[in-house]
Design an enzyme around this catalytic site. Structure first.
Site, PDB file in Angstrom:
ATOM      1  N   HIS A  19     -37.500   8.794  14.618  1.00  0.00           N
ATOM      2  CA  HIS A  19     -38.646   9.691  14.417  1.00  0.00           C
ATOM      3  C   HIS A  19     -39.381   9.322  13.125  1.00  0.00           C
ATOM      4  O   HIS A  19     -40.612   9.279  13.075  1.00  0.00           O
ATOM      5  CB  HIS A  19     -38.178  11.154  14.298  1.00  0.00           C
ATOM      6  N   LYS A  43     -34.087  26.914  24.986  1.00  0.00           N
ATOM      7  CA  LYS A  43     -33.012  26.006  24.584  1.00  0.00           C
ATOM      8  C   LYS A  43     -32.244  26.565  23.408  1.00  0.00           C
ATOM      9  O   LYS A  43     -32.777  27.335  22.627  1.00  0.00           O
ATOM     10  CB  LYS A  43     -33.610  24.651  24.182  1.00  0.00           C
ATOM     11  N   ARG A  92     -39.365   4.186  23.533  1.00  0.00           N
ATOM     12  CA  ARG A  92     -38.309   3.280  23.088  1.00  0.00           C
ATOM     13  C   ARG A  92     -38.006   2.219  24.135  1.00  0.00           C
ATOM     14  O   ARG A  92     -37.682   1.078  23.819  1.00  0.00           O
ATOM     15  CB  ARG A  92     -37.022   4.071  22.807  1.00  0.00           C
ATOM     16  N   SER A 130     -31.758  11.960  19.348  1.00  0.00           N
ATOM     17  CA  SER A 130     -31.151  13.126  18.695  1.00  0.00           C
ATOM     18  C   SER A 130     -29.897  13.548  19.449  1.00  0.00           C
ATOM     19  O   SER A 130     -28.898  13.941  18.860  1.00  0.00           O
ATOM     20  CB  SER A 130     -32.134  14.289  18.656  1.00  0.00           C
TER      21      SER A 130
HETATM   22  O1  PNS Z   1     -38.788  15.731  21.618  1.00  0.00           O
HETATM   23  P1  PNS Z   1     -39.085  16.149  23.019  1.00  0.00           P
HETATM   24  O2  PNS Z   1     -38.118  17.220  23.457  1.00  0.00           O
HETATM   25  O3  PNS Z   1     -39.143  14.998  23.980  1.00  0.00           O
HETATM   26  O4  PNS Z   1     -40.560  16.822  22.997  1.00  0.00           O
HETATM   27  C1  PNS Z   1     -41.112  17.399  24.146  1.00  0.00           C
HETATM   28  C2  PNS Z   1     -42.448  18.109  23.815  1.00  0.00           C
HETATM   29  C3  PNS Z   1     -42.273  19.111  22.699  1.00  0.00           C
HETATM   30  C4  PNS Z   1     -43.465  17.073  23.408  1.00  0.00           C
HETATM   31  C5  PNS Z   1     -42.939  18.805  25.126  1.00  0.00           C
HETATM   32  O5  PNS Z   1     -41.901  19.575  25.667  1.00  0.00           O
HETATM   33  C6  PNS Z   1     -44.148  19.708  24.902  1.00  0.00           C
HETATM   34  O6  PNS Z   1     -45.222  19.253  24.596  1.00  0.00           O
HETATM   35  N1  PNS Z   1     -43.951  21.027  25.058  1.00  0.00           N
HETATM   36  C7  PNS Z   1     -44.982  22.019  24.843  1.00  0.00           C
HETATM   37  C8  PNS Z   1     -45.300  22.776  26.132  1.00  0.00           C
HETATM   38  C9  PNS Z   1     -46.357  22.054  26.927  1.00  0.00           C
HETATM   39  O7  PNS Z   1     -47.476  21.841  26.494  1.00  0.00           O
HETATM   40  N2  PNS Z   1     -45.975  21.666  28.165  1.00  0.00           N
HETATM   41  C10 PNS Z   1     -46.816  20.879  29.026  1.00  0.00           C
HETATM   42  C11 PNS Z   1     -46.766  19.419  28.589  1.00  0.00           C
HETATM   43  S1  PNS Z   1     -47.094  18.370  29.903  1.00  0.00           S
END
Ligand code: PNS
Length: 176
Positions: A19, A43, A92, A130
């Site tokens: 990150h 979560k 990645r 993570s």
């Molecule tokens: O680190 P992660 O868990 O891969 O991040 C995922 C994240 C936070 C980028 C994604 O879950 C997100 O954007 N959530 C916010 C809710 C949202 O907008 N959902 C629709 C996205 S297509």
């Protein structure tokens, strides 16, 4: 000239060197980078949002154009509230691509003005996540070189508080 603000959203539970590598790359190409920790009530994270924000602030204090924040709800709405024109995500390996592409398409559908920019972390972090860091810590392995020393220390403290017996780490559906 137009200033471009980008959001780097994620769970960051905990932030890893992968990150941080991406934050460094993002801070070099965007005028401002907002690292945004998702508040997700569905979560049960290892670290609270406040702890993750504090750890990220500590690890990015050298970048003057990086800000750490948290958000809940739709990413596109948060991006608009920050006047951001781009979302930064790391890829990645090919295995990340499908999930990332789906999110990027959906975010474009929700807000066509918001561009998703994919960047690759350094090759050395291409296998780092993570989830794996949490699992290694839980099982008593070493995570030095995978997370900054402060985060290693915080992980150690968490595991101590939770009890010394190795715990099962719940498998996450998504990639982090
Ligand atoms: O680190 P992660 O868990 O891969 O991040 C995922 C994240 C936070 C980028 C994604 O879950 C997100 O954007 N959530 C916010 C809710 C949202 O907008 N959902 C629709 C996205 S297509």
């Amino acid at each position: 000239m137009k200033r471009v603000i980008a959001i780097y959203p994620g769970t960051f539970d905990p932030p890893t060197n992968g990150h941080l590598d991406l934050i460094q790359r993002g801070s070099a190409i965007f005028d401002e980078l907002v690292v945004a920790v998702l508040r997700n009530s569905e979560k049960t994270p290892l670290f609270s949002v406040e702890e993750r924000v504090e750890m990220l602030r500590h690890c990015t204090k050298q970048y003057k154009n990086v800000r750490i924040d948290s958000f809940q709800g739709l990413l596109v709405e948060y991006a608009e509230s920050q006047k951001a024109g781009a979302v930064l995500r790391g890829i990645r390996a090919v295995s990340d691509y499908e999930y990332e592409l789906q999110m990027a398409w959906m975010n474009r559908k929700l807000d066509p003005r918001l561009e998703t920019v994919f960047m690759m972390p350094a090759e050395a972090y291409s296998y780092l996540s993570s989830r794996l860091v949490r699992e290694i810590m839980n099982l008593g392995g070493k995570v030095s070189g995978l997370v900054p020393p402060l985060i290693e220390q915080r992980l150690r403290e968490k595991i101590k508080v939770a009890g010394s017996a190795p715990k099962k780490t719940p498998r996450r559906k998504n990639r982090s």
